[in-house]
Design an enzyme around this catalytic site. Structure first.
Site, PDB file in Angstrom:
ATOM      1  N   PHE A  50      35.635  40.218   1.658  1.00 27.50           N
ATOM      2  CA  PHE A  50      36.539  41.020   2.208  1.00 27.50           C
ATOM      3  C   PHE A  50      36.513  42.365   2.298  1.00 27.50           C
ATOM      4  O   PHE A  50      35.679  42.969   1.455  1.00 27.50           O
ATOM      5  CB  PHE A  50      38.040  40.555   1.213  1.00 27.50           C
ATOM      6  N   GLY A  57      31.248  47.910   5.004  1.00 27.44           N
ATOM      7  CA  GLY A  57      32.052  47.632   3.809  1.00 27.44           C
ATOM      8  C   GLY A  57      31.373  46.307   3.022  1.00 27.44           C
ATOM      9  O   GLY A  57      30.443  45.730   3.204  1.00 27.44           O
ATOM     10  N   CYS A  58      32.578  45.808   2.045  1.00 29.49           N
ATOM     11  CA  CYS A  58      31.763  44.701   1.209  1.00 29.49           C
ATOM     12  C   CYS A  58      31.674  43.558   1.896  1.00 29.49           C
ATOM     13  O   CYS A  58      31.043  42.401   1.227  1.00 29.49           O
ATOM     14  CB  CYS A  58      33.341  44.668   0.375  1.00 29.49           C
ATOM     15  N   TYR A  59      32.188  42.961   3.151  1.00 30.91           N
ATOM     16  CA  TYR A  59      31.817  41.819   3.883  1.00 30.91           C
ATOM     17  C   TYR A  59      30.555  42.029   4.745  1.00 30.91           C
ATOM     18  O   TYR A  59      30.196  41.127   5.247  1.00 30.91           O
ATOM     19  CB  TYR A  59      32.980  41.445   4.743  1.00 30.91           C
TER      20      TYR A  59
END
Length: 382
Positions: free
Chosen positions: A352, A153-155
Protein backbone atom coordinates in the site's frame (compact mmCIF):
# COMPACT_ATOMS: atom_id res chain seq x y z
CA UNK A 1 6.36 -17.54 -21.31
CA UNK A 2 6.56 -16.88 -17.57
CA UNK A 3 9.10 -14.83 -15.66
CA UNK A 4 10.54 -15.94 -12.33
CA UNK A 5 12.05 -14.31 -9.28
CA UNK A 6 15.02 -16.61 -8.88
CA UNK A 7 16.66 -15.07 -5.85
CA UNK A 8 16.27 -12.20 -3.39
CA UNK A 9 19.11 -10.71 -1.35
CA UNK A 10 18.70 -8.18 1.44
CA UNK A 11 20.89 -5.80 3.40
CA UNK A 12 20.56 -3.25 6.19
CA UNK A 13 22.97 -0.51 7.28
CA UNK A 14 25.36 -1.03 10.18
CA UNK A 15 23.52 0.97 12.86
CA UNK A 16 20.86 -0.97 14.77
CA UNK A 17 18.49 0.67 17.24
CA UNK A 18 16.01 -0.90 19.58
CA UNK A 19 12.56 0.63 19.40
CA UNK A 20 12.60 1.48 23.09
CA UNK A 21 15.93 3.30 22.77
CA UNK A 22 14.73 5.33 19.77
CA UNK A 23 11.52 6.17 21.63
CA UNK A 24 13.42 7.56 24.58
CA UNK A 25 15.84 9.56 22.39
CA UNK A 26 12.97 11.24 20.58
CA UNK A 27 11.29 12.06 23.87
CA UNK A 28 14.51 13.84 24.89
CA UNK A 29 14.35 15.98 21.74
CA UNK A 30 10.85 17.29 22.37
CA UNK A 31 9.83 19.86 24.96
CA UNK A 32 6.07 19.24 24.89
CA UNK A 33 4.75 16.94 27.64
CA UNK A 34 1.74 15.89 25.55
CA UNK A 35 4.04 14.99 22.66
CA UNK A 36 6.22 12.90 24.98
CA UNK A 37 3.15 10.90 26.04
CA UNK A 38 2.09 10.43 22.42
CA UNK A 39 5.55 9.19 21.45
CA UNK A 40 5.48 6.72 24.34
CA UNK A 41 2.08 5.34 23.33
CA UNK A 42 2.76 5.08 19.58
CA UNK A 43 6.15 3.42 19.94
CA UNK A 44 4.93 0.93 22.54
CA UNK A 45 2.18 -0.42 20.28
CA UNK A 46 4.20 -0.42 17.02
CA UNK A 47 5.01 -4.14 16.90
CA UNK A 48 8.63 -3.19 16.15
CA UNK A 49 11.62 -4.24 18.25
CA UNK A 50 14.59 -3.15 16.13
CA UNK A 51 15.28 -0.90 13.15
CA UNK A 52 18.36 0.02 11.15
CA UNK A 53 19.77 3.34 9.96
CA UNK A 54 22.64 4.68 7.86
CA UNK A 55 23.39 7.25 10.53
CA UNK A 56 24.81 6.77 14.00
CA UNK A 57 23.58 10.19 15.09
CA UNK A 58 20.95 8.71 17.39
CA UNK A 59 23.57 7.14 19.67
CA UNK A 60 23.91 9.27 22.79
CA UNK A 61 27.36 10.75 23.24
CA UNK A 62 28.49 10.41 19.64
CA UNK A 63 29.48 13.35 17.47
CA UNK A 64 26.51 13.79 15.16
CA UNK A 65 27.07 14.44 11.46
CA UNK A 66 23.46 15.14 10.42
CA UNK A 67 21.07 15.30 13.38
CA UNK A 68 22.94 17.78 15.57
CA UNK A 69 21.65 19.37 18.78
CA UNK A 70 22.07 22.91 20.09
CA UNK A 71 23.38 23.83 23.55
CA UNK A 72 19.92 23.24 25.02
CA UNK A 73 19.71 19.74 23.54
CA UNK A 74 17.15 20.73 20.92
CA UNK A 75 17.52 19.13 17.50
CA UNK A 76 18.82 21.34 14.68
CA UNK A 77 16.88 20.16 11.61
CA UNK A 78 19.19 19.34 8.68
CA UNK A 79 18.19 20.65 5.25
CA UNK A 80 17.06 18.48 2.35
CA UNK A 81 20.34 18.91 0.44
CA UNK A 82 22.33 17.82 3.47
CA UNK A 83 20.20 14.73 3.92
CA UNK A 84 20.41 13.88 0.24
CA UNK A 85 24.23 13.98 0.27
CA UNK A 86 24.18 11.23 2.87
CA UNK A 87 21.68 9.33 0.73
CA UNK A 88 23.88 9.50 -2.40
CA UNK A 89 26.91 8.08 -0.61
CA UNK A 90 25.11 5.36 1.35
CA UNK A 91 22.83 4.29 -1.53
CA UNK A 92 25.87 3.66 -3.73
CA UNK A 93 27.55 1.42 -1.17
CA UNK A 94 24.42 -0.52 -0.22
CA UNK A 95 23.32 -1.06 -3.83
CA UNK A 96 26.68 -2.46 -4.83
CA UNK A 97 26.82 -4.78 -1.82
CA UNK A 98 23.25 -6.10 -2.08
CA UNK A 99 23.79 -6.80 -5.79
CA UNK A 100 27.04 -8.61 -5.03
CA UNK A 101 25.18 -10.81 -2.57
CA UNK A 102 22.33 -11.47 -4.99
CA UNK A 103 24.74 -12.58 -7.73
CA UNK A 104 26.87 -14.69 -5.41
CA UNK A 105 23.88 -16.70 -4.18
CA UNK A 106 21.70 -16.89 -7.32
CA UNK A 107 22.20 -20.29 -8.90
CA UNK A 108 23.35 -20.05 -12.54
CA UNK A 109 23.62 -16.24 -12.83
CA UNK A 110 26.71 -14.08 -13.21
CA UNK A 111 27.30 -10.34 -13.49
CA UNK A 112 27.74 -10.55 -17.26
CA UNK A 113 24.24 -12.05 -17.60
CA UNK A 114 22.42 -8.92 -16.40
CA UNK A 115 20.71 -7.11 -19.27
CA UNK A 116 18.50 -4.63 -17.36
CA UNK A 117 18.60 -2.82 -14.02
CA UNK A 118 15.46 -1.36 -12.43
CA UNK A 119 16.30 0.82 -9.45
CA UNK A 120 13.52 1.89 -7.09
CA UNK A 121 13.68 4.47 -4.33
CA UNK A 122 11.60 7.32 -2.89
CA UNK A 123 14.01 8.61 -0.24
CA UNK A 124 16.71 10.33 -2.31
CA UNK A 125 18.10 11.25 -5.71
CA UNK A 126 21.54 10.97 -7.31
CA UNK A 127 22.74 10.98 -10.90
CA UNK A 128 24.76 9.05 -11.87
CA UNK A 129 22.83 6.87 -9.50
CA UNK A 130 23.48 3.63 -7.65
CA UNK A 131 22.64 1.61 -10.78
CA UNK A 132 25.61 3.24 -12.56
CA UNK A 133 27.96 2.30 -9.73
CA UNK A 134 26.67 -1.29 -9.70
CA UNK A 135 27.73 -1.61 -13.34
CA UNK A 136 31.13 -0.01 -12.75
CA UNK A 137 32.10 -1.80 -9.55
CA UNK A 138 30.73 -5.28 -10.26
CA UNK A 139 31.77 -5.57 -13.91
CA UNK A 140 28.36 -5.64 -15.56
CA UNK A 141 28.21 -4.95 -19.27
CA UNK A 142 28.19 -1.22 -20.03
CA UNK A 143 25.22 -1.60 -22.39
CA UNK A 144 22.92 -2.76 -19.57
CA UNK A 145 19.60 -0.96 -19.86
CA UNK A 146 18.91 1.15 -16.75
CA UNK A 147 15.60 2.41 -15.39
CA UNK A 148 14.71 4.31 -12.22
CA UNK A 149 11.27 4.26 -10.60
CA UNK A 150 11.31 7.17 -8.20
CA UNK A 151 9.11 8.58 -5.46
CA UNK A 152 6.36 5.97 -5.66
CA UNK A 153 6.49 4.90 -2.03
CA UNK A 154 5.95 1.58 -0.26
CA UNK A 155 4.29 -0.20 -3.20
CA UNK A 156 7.05 0.51 -5.75
CA UNK A 157 8.52 -3.01 -5.75
CA UNK A 158 5.44 -4.20 -7.63
CA UNK A 159 5.75 -1.85 -10.64
CA UNK A 160 9.46 -2.75 -10.71
CA UNK A 161 8.76 -6.50 -10.73
CA UNK A 162 5.98 -6.04 -13.29
CA UNK A 163 8.37 -4.14 -15.57
CA UNK A 164 11.00 -6.86 -15.09
CA UNK A 165 8.48 -9.55 -16.00
CA UNK A 166 7.49 -7.65 -19.14
CA UNK A 167 11.13 -7.38 -20.24
CA UNK A 168 11.62 -11.12 -19.71
CA UNK A 169 8.38 -12.08 -21.45
CA UNK A 170 9.40 -9.97 -24.47
CA UNK A 171 12.97 -11.31 -24.56
CA UNK A 172 13.74 -14.81 -23.31
CA UNK A 173 17.41 -13.85 -22.89
CA UNK A 174 16.72 -10.92 -20.56
CA UNK A 175 18.03 -11.09 -16.99
CA UNK A 176 16.75 -8.22 -14.87
CA UNK A 177 18.21 -6.93 -11.63
CA UNK A 178 15.60 -5.18 -9.46
CA UNK A 179 16.95 -3.06 -6.61
CA UNK A 180 14.69 -1.46 -4.00
CA UNK A 181 16.59 0.82 -1.62
CA UNK A 182 15.16 3.18 0.97
CA UNK A 183 16.90 5.32 3.59
CA UNK A 184 13.82 6.56 5.40
CA UNK A 185 15.58 7.64 8.59
CA UNK A 186 17.24 10.48 6.67
CA UNK A 187 13.86 12.23 6.65
CA UNK A 188 13.09 12.06 10.33
CA UNK A 189 11.50 15.29 11.55
CA UNK A 190 11.03 16.23 15.17
CA UNK A 191 7.83 18.15 15.82
CA UNK A 192 4.49 17.80 17.58
CA UNK A 193 2.57 16.61 14.50
CA UNK A 194 0.99 13.14 14.92
CA UNK A 195 1.85 12.24 11.29
CA UNK A 196 5.55 12.84 11.95
CA UNK A 197 5.51 10.96 15.24
CA UNK A 198 3.81 7.98 13.62
CA UNK A 199 6.27 8.00 10.68
CA UNK A 200 9.25 8.28 13.04
CA UNK A 201 8.02 5.19 14.88
CA UNK A 202 7.71 3.06 11.74
CA UNK A 203 10.22 3.81 9.03
CA UNK A 204 13.72 2.40 8.72
CA UNK A 205 16.52 1.78 6.21
CA UNK A 206 17.18 -1.26 4.07
CA UNK A 207 17.70 -2.56 0.54
CA UNK A 208 16.84 -5.68 -1.43
CA UNK A 209 17.80 -7.02 -4.83
CA UNK A 210 15.96 -9.60 -6.94
CA UNK A 211 17.15 -11.55 -9.98
CA UNK A 212 14.36 -11.98 -12.55
CA UNK A 213 14.41 -13.97 -15.80
CA UNK A 214 12.36 -16.33 -17.95
CA UNK A 215 14.81 -19.19 -17.40
CA UNK A 216 13.42 -22.30 -15.78
CA UNK A 217 14.34 -22.39 -12.08
CA UNK A 218 17.33 -24.54 -11.16
CA UNK A 219 15.33 -26.69 -8.75
CA UNK A 220 18.02 -26.22 -6.12
CA UNK A 221 16.23 -23.31 -4.44
CA UNK A 222 12.62 -22.12 -4.36
CA UNK A 223 11.62 -19.46 -6.89
CA UNK A 224 8.52 -17.37 -7.55
CA UNK A 225 6.71 -17.61 -10.87
CA UNK A 226 5.01 -14.27 -11.55
CA UNK A 227 1.48 -14.87 -12.81
CA UNK A 228 0.04 -11.38 -12.87
CA UNK A 229 -0.06 -7.92 -11.34
CA UNK A 230 -2.85 -5.46 -10.74
CA UNK A 231 -3.23 -1.95 -9.32
CA UNK A 232 -6.18 -0.45 -7.50
CA UNK A 233 -7.05 2.89 -5.91
CA UNK A 234 -8.96 3.05 -2.64
CA UNK A 235 -11.86 5.52 -3.00
CA UNK A 236 -11.78 8.86 -1.15
CA UNK A 237 -8.38 8.28 0.46
CA UNK A 238 -5.99 10.59 -1.38
CA UNK A 239 -5.49 12.91 1.59
CA UNK A 240 -4.67 10.12 4.05
CA UNK A 241 -1.22 9.19 2.71
CA UNK A 242 1.13 11.44 0.73
CA UNK A 243 4.84 12.15 0.28
CA UNK A 244 6.38 15.45 -0.83
CA UNK A 245 9.74 17.24 -0.85
CA UNK A 246 10.19 19.84 1.86
CA UNK A 247 12.99 22.16 2.93
CA UNK A 248 13.89 19.98 5.92
CA UNK A 249 13.70 16.58 4.26
CA UNK A 250 10.73 14.85 2.67
CA UNK A 251 7.37 15.45 4.33
CA UNK A 252 4.98 12.58 4.91
CA UNK A 253 1.24 12.60 5.46
CA UNK A 254 0.31 9.38 7.23
CA UNK A 255 -3.10 9.41 8.79
CA UNK A 256 -3.92 7.13 11.69
CA UNK A 257 -7.07 6.22 9.73
CA UNK A 258 -5.06 4.37 7.04
CA UNK A 259 -5.43 0.91 8.67
CA UNK A 260 -9.21 1.35 8.93
CA UNK A 261 -9.44 2.47 5.30
CA UNK A 262 -7.42 -0.52 4.12
CA UNK A 263 -9.38 -2.90 6.33
CA UNK A 264 -12.69 -1.59 5.06
CA UNK A 265 -11.79 -1.96 1.39
CA UNK A 266 -9.22 -4.73 0.98
CA UNK A 267 -11.57 -7.73 0.77
CA UNK A 268 -13.72 -6.21 -1.98
CA UNK A 269 -10.67 -5.02 -3.91
CA UNK A 270 -8.95 -8.39 -3.71
CA UNK A 271 -12.04 -10.37 -4.69
CA UNK A 272 -12.30 -8.34 -7.87
CA UNK A 273 -8.58 -8.61 -8.63
CA UNK A 274 -8.41 -12.35 -8.00
CA UNK A 275 -11.58 -13.04 -10.00
CA UNK A 276 -10.15 -11.19 -13.00
CA UNK A 277 -7.03 -13.31 -12.67
CA UNK A 278 -8.97 -16.57 -12.52
CA UNK A 279 -8.32 -17.09 -8.82
CA UNK A 280 -10.07 -16.53 -5.50
CA UNK A 281 -9.36 -15.77 -1.86
CA UNK A 282 -9.86 -19.43 -1.04
CA UNK A 283 -7.21 -20.51 -3.57
CA UNK A 284 -4.42 -18.54 -1.88
CA UNK A 285 -2.04 -20.65 0.24
CA UNK A 286 0.27 -17.90 1.50
CA UNK A 287 0.04 -14.15 1.99
CA UNK A 288 2.88 -11.67 1.58
CA UNK A 289 1.56 -8.37 2.94
CA UNK A 290 3.62 -5.20 3.19
CA UNK A 291 3.95 -4.53 6.95
CA UNK A 292 3.17 -0.83 6.83
CA UNK A 293 2.45 -1.08 10.53
CA UNK A 294 1.02 -3.51 13.06
CA UNK A 295 -2.48 -2.05 12.75
CA UNK A 296 -2.44 -2.53 8.97
CA UNK A 297 -1.53 -6.20 9.35
CA UNK A 298 -4.22 -6.63 12.01
CA UNK A 299 -6.86 -5.08 9.74
CA UNK A 300 -5.86 -7.19 6.71
CA UNK A 301 -5.91 -10.37 8.79
CA UNK A 302 -9.32 -9.49 10.25
CA UNK A 303 -10.90 -8.39 6.97
CA UNK A 304 -9.74 -11.45 5.03
CA UNK A 305 -10.48 -13.86 7.91
CA UNK A 306 -6.94 -15.23 7.79
CA UNK A 307 -5.48 -17.78 10.18
CA UNK A 308 -3.52 -16.24 13.08
CA UNK A 309 -0.17 -17.35 11.60
CA UNK A 310 -0.96 -16.37 7.98
CA UNK A 311 0.98 -13.10 8.24
CA UNK A 312 3.84 -14.48 10.32
CA UNK A 313 6.50 -13.49 7.77
CA UNK A 314 5.17 -9.92 7.54
CA UNK A 315 5.05 -9.58 11.32
CA UNK A 316 8.57 -10.97 11.64
CA UNK A 317 9.96 -8.42 9.20
CA UNK A 318 8.07 -5.59 10.91
CA UNK A 319 9.40 -6.69 14.30
CA UNK A 320 13.03 -7.03 13.21
CA UNK A 321 13.36 -4.25 10.61
CA UNK A 322 10.37 -1.88 10.72
CA UNK A 323 8.89 -0.41 7.55
CA UNK A 324 11.60 0.05 4.89
CA UNK A 325 9.15 1.37 2.30
CA UNK A 326 9.57 -0.28 -1.13
CA UNK A 327 12.24 -2.76 0.01
CA UNK A 328 10.05 -4.27 2.72
CA UNK A 329 7.91 -6.59 0.61
CA UNK A 330 11.05 -8.16 -0.86
CA UNK A 331 12.24 -8.83 2.70
CA UNK A 332 8.89 -10.53 3.33
CA UNK A 333 9.05 -12.62 0.15
CA UNK A 334 12.61 -13.66 0.98
CA UNK A 335 11.56 -14.66 4.50
CA UNK A 336 8.81 -16.83 3.02
CA UNK A 337 11.13 -18.29 0.38
CA UNK A 338 13.81 -19.18 2.94
CA UNK A 339 11.36 -20.84 5.32
CA UNK A 340 9.32 -22.70 2.68
CA UNK A 341 8.42 -26.25 3.69
CA UNK A 342 6.27 -27.25 0.71
CA UNK A 343 7.15 -27.63 -2.95
CA UNK A 344 4.41 -25.33 -4.29
CA UNK A 345 2.23 -22.54 -2.97
CA UNK A 346 -0.13 -19.98 -4.46
CA UNK A 347 0.96 -16.63 -3.06
CA UNK A 348 -0.85 -13.29 -3.04
CA UNK A 349 1.48 -10.35 -2.38
CA UNK A 350 0.35 -6.79 -1.77
CA UNK A 351 1.56 -3.38 -0.68
CA UNK A 352 0.00 0.00 0.00
CA UNK A 353 1.21 3.52 -0.71
CA UNK A 354 0.31 7.13 -1.42
CA UNK A 355 -3.05 7.58 -2.97
CA UNK A 356 -4.10 5.20 -1.31
CA UNK A 357 -2.73 2.84 -3.92
CA UNK A 358 -2.90 -0.94 -3.58
CA UNK A 359 -0.52 -3.03 -5.68
CA UNK A 360 -0.92 -6.79 -5.89
CA UNK A 361 0.89 -9.73 -7.44
CA UNK A 362 -0.13 -13.33 -7.93
CA UNK A 363 2.87 -15.59 -7.49
CA UNK A 364 3.43 -19.32 -7.46
CA UNK A 365 6.29 -20.61 -5.37
CA UNK A 366 8.02 -23.42 -7.23
CA UNK A 367 11.30 -25.26 -6.84
CA UNK A 368 12.96 -27.81 -4.63
CA UNK A 369 10.85 -30.07 -2.44
CA UNK A 370 13.19 -29.95 0.57
CA UNK A 371 12.90 -27.00 2.95
CA UNK A 372 15.40 -24.24 2.32
CA UNK A 373 18.29 -24.21 4.77
CA UNK A 374 18.15 -21.25 7.13
CA UNK A 375 21.93 -21.43 7.40
CA UNK A 376 22.18 -20.46 3.76
CA UNK A 377 20.47 -17.09 4.28
CA UNK A 378 22.91 -14.35 3.30
CA UNK A 379 21.32 -11.34 4.98
CA UNK A 380 23.78 -9.44 7.16
CA UNK A 381 24.47 -5.80 7.92
CA UNK A 382 26.73 -3.85 5.63
Amino acid sequence: MSAFIHHIATITPAYTYSQSYTRDRLKEWTQNTKTKRLIQAIYNRSGIETRHSVTGDFVAGTEASLYRSDVDGKLIPPGTAERNRVYAHAAKELSVEVTRRALSHAVGFEAKDITHIIYTSCTGFANPGPDYHVIRELGLRENVQRYTLGFMGCYAAFPALRMAAQFCEADSEAVVLVICLELCTLHMQINDEPDSILANSLFADGAAAAIVSARSPSGKKPAYQMNGFESALVPSSESEMAWEIGNEGFNIVLSSYVPDIIGGNIKQLLRGILTRRGSSLEAIDEWAVHPGGRSILDKVEESLHLDPDALEASRTILRDYGNMSSATILFVLKEMMDSADTEHAQVCAMAFGPGLTVETALLERVGCSAPASRSAVEHTHS
